[in-house]
Design a protein around this motif. Structure first.
Motif, PDB file in Angstrom:
ATOM      1  N   GLY A 174       3.483 -32.441 -24.394  1.00 10.49           N
ATOM      2  CA  GLY A 174       4.710 -31.871 -24.154  1.00 10.49           C
ATOM      3  C   GLY A 174       4.866 -30.198 -24.159  1.00 10.49           C
ATOM      4  N   GLY A 175       3.860 -29.605 -23.269  1.00  8.82           N
ATOM      5  CA  GLY A 175       4.217 -28.174 -23.130  1.00  8.82           C
ATOM      6  C   GLY A 175       4.324 -27.916 -21.963  1.00  8.82           C
ATOM      7  N   MET A 176       4.315 -26.047 -21.378  1.00 11.93           N
ATOM      8  CA  MET A 176       5.303 -25.770 -20.963  1.00 11.93           C
ATOM      9  C   MET A 176       5.030 -26.423 -19.485  1.00 11.93           C
ATOM     10  N   LEU A 177       4.018 -26.933 -18.976  1.00  8.02           N
ATOM     11  CA  LEU A 177       4.287 -27.643 -17.865  1.00  8.02           C
ATOM     12  C   LEU A 177       5.137 -28.626 -17.686  1.00  8.02           C
ATOM     13  N   SER A 178       5.412 -29.331 -18.775  1.00 12.49           N
ATOM     14  CA  SER A 178       6.243 -30.354 -18.601  1.00 12.49           C
ATOM     15  C   SER A 178       7.427 -29.665 -18.518  1.00 12.49           C
ATOM     16  N   ILE A 179       7.552 -28.344 -19.696  1.00  8.95           N
ATOM     17  CA  ILE A 179       9.134 -28.195 -19.458  1.00  8.95           C
ATOM     18  C   ILE A 179       9.899 -27.201 -18.319  1.00  8.95           C
ATOM     19  N   ILE A 180       8.989 -26.949 -18.011  1.00  9.10           N
ATOM     20  CA  ILE A 180       8.584 -26.186 -16.279  1.00  9.10           C
ATOM     21  C   ILE A 180       9.300 -27.429 -15.124  1.00  9.10           C
ATOM     22  N   LEU A 181       8.503 -28.801 -14.981  1.00  2.17           N
ATOM     23  CA  LEU A 181       8.813 -29.537 -13.961  1.00  2.17           C
ATOM     24  C   LEU A 181      10.027 -30.435 -14.481  1.00  2.17           C
ATOM     25  N   SER A 182      10.853 -30.536 -16.089  1.00  9.71           N
ATOM     26  CA  SER A 182      12.049 -30.656 -16.813  1.00  9.71           C
ATOM     27  C   SER A 182      12.962 -30.036 -16.379  1.00  9.71           C
ATOM     28  N   LYS A 183      13.129 -28.766 -16.435  1.00  5.47           N
ATOM     29  CA  LYS A 183      14.206 -28.273 -15.717  1.00  5.47           C
ATOM     30  C   LYS A 183      14.512 -28.425 -14.154  1.00  5.47           C
ATOM     31  N   ALA A 184      12.423 -28.010 -13.196  1.00  6.72           N
ATOM     32  CA  ALA A 184      12.956 -28.183 -11.936  1.00  6.72           C
ATOM     33  C   ALA A 184      14.190 -29.325 -11.571  1.00  6.72           C
ATOM     34  N   LEU A 185      13.613 -30.593 -12.652  1.00  3.70           N
ATOM     35  CA  LEU A 185      14.180 -31.653 -11.895  1.00  3.70           C
ATOM     36  C   LEU A 185      16.368 -31.886 -12.492  1.00  3.70           C
ATOM     37  N   LEU A 186      15.754 -30.628 -13.351  1.00  3.52           N
ATOM     38  CA  LEU A 186      17.366 -30.781 -14.025  1.00  3.52           C
ATOM     39  C   LEU A 186      18.713 -29.834 -13.046  1.00  3.52           C
ATOM     40  N   LEU A 187      17.887 -28.518 -12.379  1.00  3.76           N
ATOM     41  CA  LEU A 187      19.075 -27.886 -11.946  1.00  3.76           C
ATOM     42  C   LEU A 187      18.490 -28.673 -10.327  1.00  3.76           C
ATOM     43  N   ALA A 188      17.944 -28.850  -9.728  1.00  2.00           N
ATOM     44  CA  ALA A 188      17.706 -29.188  -8.548  1.00  2.00           C
ATOM     45  C   ALA A 188      18.689 -29.525  -8.425  1.00  2.00           C
ATOM     46  N   GLY A 189      19.367 -31.007  -9.396  1.00  2.00           N
ATOM     47  CA  GLY A 189      20.667 -31.593  -9.026  1.00  2.00           C
ATOM     48  C   GLY A 189      21.787 -30.476  -9.773  1.00  2.00           C
ATOM     49  N   ASP A 190      21.816 -29.443  -9.702  1.00  2.00           N
ATOM     50  CA  ASP A 190      22.284 -28.864 -10.868  1.00  2.00           C
ATOM     51  C   ASP A 190      24.301 -29.430 -10.939  1.00  2.00           C
ATOM     52  N   THR A 191      24.770 -30.412  -9.657  1.00  2.37           N
ATOM     53  CA  THR A 191      26.150 -30.553  -9.968  1.00  2.37           C
ATOM     54  C   THR A 191      26.110 -32.075 -11.054  1.00  2.37           C
ATOM     55  N   SER A 192      24.937 -32.809 -11.659  1.00  4.75           N
ATOM     56  CA  SER A 192      25.354 -33.446 -12.261  1.00  4.75           C
ATOM     57  C   SER A 192      25.524 -32.750 -13.718  1.00  4.75           C
ATOM     58  N   ILE A 193      24.984 -31.780 -14.285  1.00  5.00           N
ATOM     59  CA  ILE A 193      24.458 -30.990 -15.358  1.00  5.00           C
ATOM     60  C   ILE A 193      26.748 -30.663 -15.649  1.00  5.00           C
ATOM     61  N   THR A 194      26.779 -31.136 -16.974  1.00  8.15           N
ATOM     62  CA  THR A 194      28.354 -31.320 -17.991  1.00  8.15           C
ATOM     63  C   THR A 194      27.925 -30.211 -18.871  1.00  8.15           C
ATOM     64  N   ASP A 195      26.382 -30.177 -19.476  1.00  9.39           N
ATOM     65  CA  ASP A 195      26.944 -29.436 -20.160  1.00  9.39           C
ATOM     66  C   ASP A 195      28.061 -28.012 -20.019  1.00  9.39           C
ATOM     67  N   PRO A 196      28.839 -27.958 -20.773  1.00 10.23           N
ATOM     68  CA  PRO A 196      30.086 -26.433 -20.529  1.00 10.23           C
ATOM     69  C   PRO A 196      29.644 -25.110 -21.103  1.00 10.23           C
ATOM     70  N   THR A 197      28.704 -25.063 -21.297  1.00  9.72           N
ATOM     71  CA  THR A 197      28.184 -23.411 -21.384  1.00  9.72           C
ATOM     72  C   THR A 197      26.931 -23.204 -20.286  1.00  9.72           C
ATOM     73  N   ILE A 198      25.965 -24.248 -19.508  1.00  9.88           N
ATOM     74  CA  ILE A 198      25.648 -24.192 -18.416  1.00  9.88           C
ATOM     75  C   ILE A 198      26.919 -23.856 -17.102  1.00  9.88           C
ATOM     76  N   THR A 199      27.446 -25.610 -17.137  1.00  7.07           N
ATOM     77  CA  THR A 199      28.779 -25.115 -15.836  1.00  7.07           C
ATOM     78  C   THR A 199      28.945 -23.779 -15.961  1.00  7.07           C
ATOM     79  N   ARG A 200      29.822 -23.604 -16.669  1.00 11.51           N
ATOM     80  CA  ARG A 200      30.044 -22.184 -16.765  1.00 11.51           C
ATOM     81  C   ARG A 200      29.545 -21.110 -16.362  1.00 11.51           C
ATOM     82  N   ARG A 201      28.120 -20.413 -16.739  1.00  5.79           N
ATOM     83  CA  ARG A 201      28.112 -19.656 -15.829  1.00  5.79           C
ATOM     84  C   ARG A 201      27.357 -19.861 -14.442  1.00  5.79           C
ATOM     85  N   LEU A 202      27.349 -21.495 -13.967  1.00  6.33           N
ATOM     86  CA  LEU A 202      26.825 -22.068 -12.553  1.00  6.33           C
ATOM     87  C   LEU A 202      28.282 -21.709 -11.616  1.00  6.33           C
ATOM     88  N   ARG A 203      29.105 -22.223 -11.973  1.00  7.79           N
ATOM     89  CA  ARG A 203      30.366 -22.125 -11.076  1.00  7.79           C
ATOM     90  C   ARG A 203      31.262 -20.953 -11.045  1.00  7.79           C
TER      91      ARG A 203
END
Length: 816
Positions: free
Chosen positions: A787-816
């Motif tokens: 679970g090192g940094m390589l896994s973290i970067i891949l996790s963030k990439a997979l999350l951000l590539a589908g940014d329309t599926s993000i529901t956390d309001p603290t993140i969506t406020r920054r994106l929209r």
């Protein structure tokens, strides 16, 4: 002059533990009992005092007694009357106040036996008002002070013991408490959970005998007595207690000084447990050896590598040595992986050396031959039948798998066998298997770093064909010195080495071999191995083909005797110390009160060399709120030949250096030391934080978004090979320092060193903390990363590539 001022004049440290509020409450009695009021009846003067006032008056009277004894005066009748009044009134004393009374009473320099009864009357009466557990806290403190106190202890010890002894009739738990005193959470556990059995009539004599284990080693007489007292029900109870000890960790405890301290074991508990561990030498059961190894690891590897209880480590190791035989080697080997205290490692090393010498082997050869196989077959599987179900113990994972009578694999243990003793035993074996795998992984990586040489027949017989070690060894690259390198491949009834191009070499049985290291290879060879491992999806137990290499830089050639490469980093002390301890570094726990001015070094010995990495405390004491520092700033690295510098104060960097020019340090030694430093920075730097720490904004920006370290460059190389395999490959672009991710809402840049995220086009920082391993587990990684940094970067990439599926309001406020 009041009693407090006069006492402070005579003995400056006498009142060091009184708070200003307590001094003020006590001092008011100096005026109340001045000469004009001395003729007034005592009951009239103090009769209207509330409980708090009576306690302050009691402290004042105890101080007066001490003052008169310090001056060599006999107490007058008025003071004697005050002592009797306080002792009889006996208000509801707090634990701290009782402790203060004893400190004042035992600090006096009076020596007359007749003083003792008067001197301790109030403290004894106050102690009697406390509960049993608090009485024992006080009694334990004063018992240790009594050995060095200038007072005559007289018969007071008997009175104190009477206060802490509970009635034992028909109460087994009370018998246990009377032995262990319940001064820490584990002692309370012994009384509460094991009291009925441990305090039963047959066990009590053995329990009390354990409490006599006060020497460093058991005598023959001690062991003979233990053998005579060892009743049939004792071994199982011993196993259960030691198992709970391996799960025990430090717990906060309120001390008599009214401070909260994290305590692992009190010394009385330690003594009893040491006796229990010694008695294991007399128990011939299969659980004894591995469990003693676990006890040694738990007690020897605490926070930041500091031993939790060195006494029990010594007891466990000496008992293992006393048991003898090759089966103790695996237990001792676990200790060498986790424990970092040099003295303990030397003791274990000596024990392993003695056993190896008896077998005519080197220590490393002994370890190769004594790795347990846990009953696994050649495929790393052990099958057990429990009821109508089959349970498979698998080295892959490791894991337990359940198969029902119809042959279908189940997701979890079926209800029918969930509480069976056979399954409980398999679960214990699974834990032990996991610990042994970790030890083997560590041992193989150490062999890579130290360039250990085997004979080929030793590798095939004891490593490759082993059902547990072979899982790792078959995925590592082996090399004939100055010859070909390859992965082991079975051919008929033997093994050969196959390189990335399909060329095979079959070493003779006596051919020397060692683990391949990229520092001895060309760039083309390294590239070929990396491509091969990814194409064949070979996962190595640690970075070998993808291992970072650190050659000397021009700046280091100019500095000559020191490396500034990893200086100036701000690290979280606990995280860095834990990682470095696991990798063989030792050093002080720096704090704001450190006698070296908050400066020191961590030290590592490797292949005849010793390296010191300087450090200094960062931040202010008030920010940490404790003695230990939470942050430190790294300094320069110096290399010395082992044995060329004094052992004393070896946690300090010498002013004159005595350091060897870096050009004389073997490249592999230099590279591996730099890699450790890079890993520590990559794990513990505050530049990894999602937000800048106040006062360190410049460093956070520089590290969090700046040039890549060698570890990050290797990460970039892995990503360049992995990204085309991902479903979102068309949304990813690898730049110099960033992985660029195109989402539906915005475009993002993930820094390859820190994992921090910027939003284009203005590089606004996005605080993003995805779940570790989110979907990254579906991506093959060519090495175990935990679970090192390589896994973290891949996790963030997979999350951000589908940014329309993000529901956390603290993140969506920054994106929209």
């Amino acid at each position: 002059m009041g009693v407090i001022d006069e006492l402070r004049r005579r003995s400056p440290h006498a009142l060091g533990d009184l708070s200003p509020a307590e001094e003020q409450a006590i001092a008011c009695f100096d005026d109340l009992f001045g000469p004009p009021a001395w003729a007034t009846p005592l009951a009239t003067l103090v009769g209207d005092l509330n409980d708090e006032g009576r306690r302050a008056f009691g402290l004042w009277v105890q101080l007066c007694l001490r003052l008169q004894e310090e001056a060599g005066q006999e107490p007058d009748e008025r003071l004697l009357e005050a002592v009797r009044y306080v002792a009889d009134a006996n208000p509801e004393w707090t634990l701290r106040e009782v402790w203060l009374l004893w400190m004042v009473a035992m600090g006096t320099r009076g020596r007359r036996d007749t003083d003792c009864r008067l001197r301790y009357r109030i403290p004894l009466a106050a102690t009697a008002r406390l509960g049993p557990a608090e009485r024992r806290f006080v009694a334990d403190t004063i018992a240790s002070l009594a050995q060095t106190s200038l007072t005559q202890w007289g018969t007071t010890a008997d009175q104190v013991n009477a206060l802490v002894t509970e009635p034992e009739e028909n109460d087994p738990a009370a018998r246990v408490r009377n032995v262990v005193w319940a001064c820490d959470p584990f002692a309370c556990l012994l009384a509460d959970e094991f009291g009925t059995r441990l305090g039963a009539e047959p066990m009590v004599p053995l329990l009390r005998h354990w409490a006599t284990a006060t020497s460093a080693r058991p005598t023959k007489k001690w062991l003979d007595t233990a053998r005579r007292l060892l009743v049939p029900e004792a071994p199982e109870l011993m196993r259960e207690i030691l198992t709970r000890l391996t799960e025990h960790r430090e717990r906060p405890v309120r001390t008599p000084r009214d401070h909260e301290e994290a305590i692992f074991l009190h010394r009385r508990t330690t003594t009893v447990l040491r006796g229990l561990v010694w008695t294991c030498a007399l128990v011939d059961e299969p659980w004894v050896t591995p469990l003693l190894g676990d006890v040694a690891v738990t007690c020897g590897a605490g926070e930041s590598g500091k031993p939790r209880c060195e006494t029990l480590v010594n007891a466990a190791v000496s008992t293992l040595v006393r048991r003898g035989g090759l089966d103790v080697v695996a237990a001792l080997a676990k200790v060498t992986v986790k424990v970092r205290r040099r003295r303990l490692l030397a003791q274990v090393g000596q024990a392993l050396g003695e056993i190896a010498a008896q077998a005519g082997l080197t220590r490393d050869q002994l370890l190769d031959r004594t790795v347990p196989d846990f009953g696994l077959d050649a495929d790393g599987v052990r099958e057990e039948k429990i009821g109508d179900h089959r349970v498979l113990l698998c080295v892959d994972g490791p894991s337990l798998r359940f198969v029902n009578p119809a042959g279908r694999t189940l997701k979890s243990a079926p209800q029918a066998i969930r509480k069976t003793p056979e399954l409980a035993e398999l679960k214990d074996t699974l834990k032990e298997l996991g610990r042994t795998l970790a030890a083997e992984r560590h041992r193989l990586e150490r062999a890579l770093i130290e360039e250990r040489v085997w004979r080929w027949h030793e590798v095939t017989t004891h490593l490759i064909d082993h059902p547990l070690t072979g899982r790792y060894v078959r995925n590592l690259i082996w090399q004939i010195p100055d010859g070909p390198a390859g992965l082991p491949a079975r051919v008929g009834d033997g093994w050969e080495l196959t390189d990335p191009h399909g060329h095979a070499a079959r070493p003779d049985p006596d051919t020397p071999v060692l683990l391949w290291h990229p520092i001895r290879a060309t760039a083309d060879e390294v590239r070929a191995w990396r491509d091969f491992l990814l194409d064949r999806e070979v996962r190595q137990p640690f970075k070998q083909a993808f291992r970072e290499v650190y050659p000397l830089t021009p700046a280091e050639r100019e500095t000559g005797t020191y490396s500034p490469r990893f200086s100036g980093h701000v690290l979280r002390y606990g995280q860095a110390k834990a990682l470095l301890s696991r990798r063989g570094w030792t050093g002080p726990a720096l704090g704001h009160r450190d006698h070296g001015g908050g400066e020191g070094a961590v030290v590592k010995a490797l292949s005849g060399w010793q390296v010191r990495w300087g450090m200094r405390v960062a931040g202010a004491p008030e920010a940490d709120g404790r003695d230990a520092a939470s942050l430190y700033v790294t300094g320069e690295m110096l290399f010395h030949r082992a044995g060329r510098i004094p052992a004393a104060r070896d946690d300090r960097v010498p002013e004159d250096g005595g350091a060897v020019p870096l050009t004389e340090v073997p490249p592999l030694v230099f590279s591996e030391v730099m890699r450790d430093a890079d890993l520590a920075v990559g794990v513990a730097s505050i530049g990894l934080d999602q937000e800048a720490l106040a006062g360190h904004e410049d460093y956070w920006r520089e590290y969090g978004f700046g040039a890549l370290s060698e570890t990050a460059e290797t990460r970039r190389d892995v990503l360049a090979r992995l990204l085309p395999r991902l479903k979102i490959a068309d949304r990813l672009e690898l730049a110099d320092r960033f992985l660029r991710v195109r989402g539906d809402l915005r475009t993002y840049k993930i820094h390859l060193g820190s994992g921090n995220v910027l939003i284009e086009p203005h590089d606004a920082h996005l605080c993003l903390v995805p779940e570790r391993g989110r979907d990254a587990g579906q991506v093959f990684l060519p090495f175990e990363e935990d679970g090192g940094m390589l896994s973290i970067i891949l996790s963030k990439a997979l999350l951000l590539a589908g940014d329309t599926s993000i529901t956390d309001p603290t993140i969506t406020r920054r994106l929209r």
